[in-house]
Design an enzyme around this catalytic site. Structure first.
Site, mmCIF file in Angstrom:
data_model
loop_
_atom_site.group_PDB
_atom_site.id
_atom_site.type_symbol
_atom_site.label_atom_id
_atom_site.label_comp_id
_atom_site.label_asym_id
_atom_site.label_seq_id
_atom_site.Cartn_x
_atom_site.Cartn_y
_atom_site.Cartn_z
ATOM 1 C CE LYS A 70 27.078 39.145 22.789
ATOM 2 N NZ LYS A 70 27.207 38.800 24.230
ATOM 3 C CB THR A 71 25.870 34.897 14.185
ATOM 4 O OG1 THR A 71 25.645 36.002 13.292
ATOM 5 C CG2 THR A 71 24.636 34.652 15.041
ATOM 6 C CG ASP A 102 24.697 26.126 -3.623
ATOM 7 O OD1 ASP A 102 24.035 27.130 -3.283
ATOM 8 O OD2 ASP A 102 25.583 26.167 -4.497
ATOM 9 N N GLY A 162 25.717 29.527 14.065
ATOM 10 C CA GLY A 162 24.989 30.776 14.226
ATOM 11 C C GLY A 162 23.523 30.594 14.551
ATOM 12 C CE LYS A 168 19.285 38.682 5.069
ATOM 13 N NZ LYS A 168 18.866 37.289 5.379
ATOM 14 C CD GLN A 184 16.546 54.347 19.023
ATOM 15 O OE1 GLN A 184 17.146 55.107 19.755
ATOM 16 N NE2 GLN A 184 17.147 53.508 18.232
ATOM 17 C CG ASN A 238 19.175 30.730 9.444
ATOM 18 O OD1 ASN A 238 19.088 31.807 10.025
ATOM 19 N ND2 ASN A 238 20.294 30.013 9.431
ATOM 20 C CE1 TYR A 297 22.657 40.322 5.023
ATOM 21 C CE2 TYR A 297 21.835 42.199 6.274
ATOM 22 C CZ TYR A 297 22.084 40.845 6.172
ATOM 23 O OH TYR A 297 21.755 40.009 7.221
#
Length: 263
Positions: free
Chosen positions: A197-198, A68, A21, A165, A263, A95, A161
């Site tokens: 795209k991962t 880990d 990824g 994040k 937006q 990452n 999540y």
């Protein structure tokens, strides 16, 4: 290895979650631009495969470590090994991250929250903590924490999540300000990709009945550029932040989102 040209020539980078990824793309990008790279992952076989591939093109550029990121003892040993292998550490790319797909508030579990907290957020603190002495010694240095647009804009079904994040985003600013105040010449920035795209998109593909094209079309509807991102779209941002081109940039969030949050 000495004398290789590139935008990060002579630097040493440690990249977590690098067996595939985004991490894989970052490792290739930094190695091709002159850095030595320590690629770490809980999947040691995958990390070794990547390091071997990089070394086949750029001999002596890459080193693999099993890691880990939620375990402090492993951070200490991996950084020690990476510093010895590369001769220093001037770039840390935090990452590694996970998501558990869509789970709404009544279905959330403590186990899922703990897993995402440990890998997505606790690991960032551990990486910064254990890398900082070496980054200071190799300054000018750069810490790049991979967050997500989910850390800046909430979405239903992604509570853990979103929360972890967002924590990465704010913790990055704290580290940036502390390093600046102490005059360590270590910068710290966060990168916030949209859908890339991962394998992290696999749950969305499953929701589309396994139809990848349909899943990508659905996910891109809210993106002004009308497409899903490529790993190199993120890797180029990491390259800029890892290089001395960004020497006056710290405590900043970089949105790689095709205009979604404009937006």
């Amino acid at each position: 290895m000495t004398g290789r040209a590139g935008r990060v020539a002579g630097k040493q980078a440690l990249i977590t979650g690098a067996a595939g990824g985004l991490g894989e793309a970052m490792a290739w990008m930094l190695a091709r631009e002159g850095a030595k790279v320590a690629v770490t992952d809980v999947n040691l076989a995958g990390a070794r495969t990547l390091a071997d591939a990089i070394n086949a093109e750029i001999p002596g550029a890459a080193f693999a470590f099993q890691h880990d990121v939620a375990r402090e003892d492993q951070w200490a040993s991996v950084i020690d090994g990476a510093v010895k292998a590369m001769g220093g550490l001037s770039i840390l790319v935090n990452n590694a991250g996970v998501g558990d797909g869509l789970t709404f508030v009544e279905q959330d579990t403590v186990a899922s929250w703990q897993r995402q907290f440990e890998i997505n957020l606790l690991s960032i603190m551990l990486g910064c903590k254990h890398a900082m002495p070496h980054l200071r010694s190799s300054a000018p240095s750069s810490i790049i924490n991979i967050s997500s647009i989910a850390g800046l804009a909430a979405a239903p079904g992604m509570g853990a999540y979103n929360a972890t994040k967002a924590g990465v985003w704010m913790y990055t600013k704290t580290v940036a300000l502390e390093a600046a105040k102490m005059e360590w010449n270590v910068r710290c920035n966060s990168v916030h990709p949209v859908f890339i795209k991962t394998p992290i998109l696999d749950p969305f593909i499953a929701l589309a009945g396994g139809d990848e094209a349909k899943a990508h079309e659905r996910l891109s509807r809210g993106i002004p550029l009308k497409r899903i991102g490529e790993p190199d779209d993120v890797a180029y941002c990491v390259l800029y932040l890892a290089s001395d081109e960004s020497k006056f940039v710290t405590g900043t969030e970089f949105k790689i989102d095709g205009g979604m949050l404009a937006q």
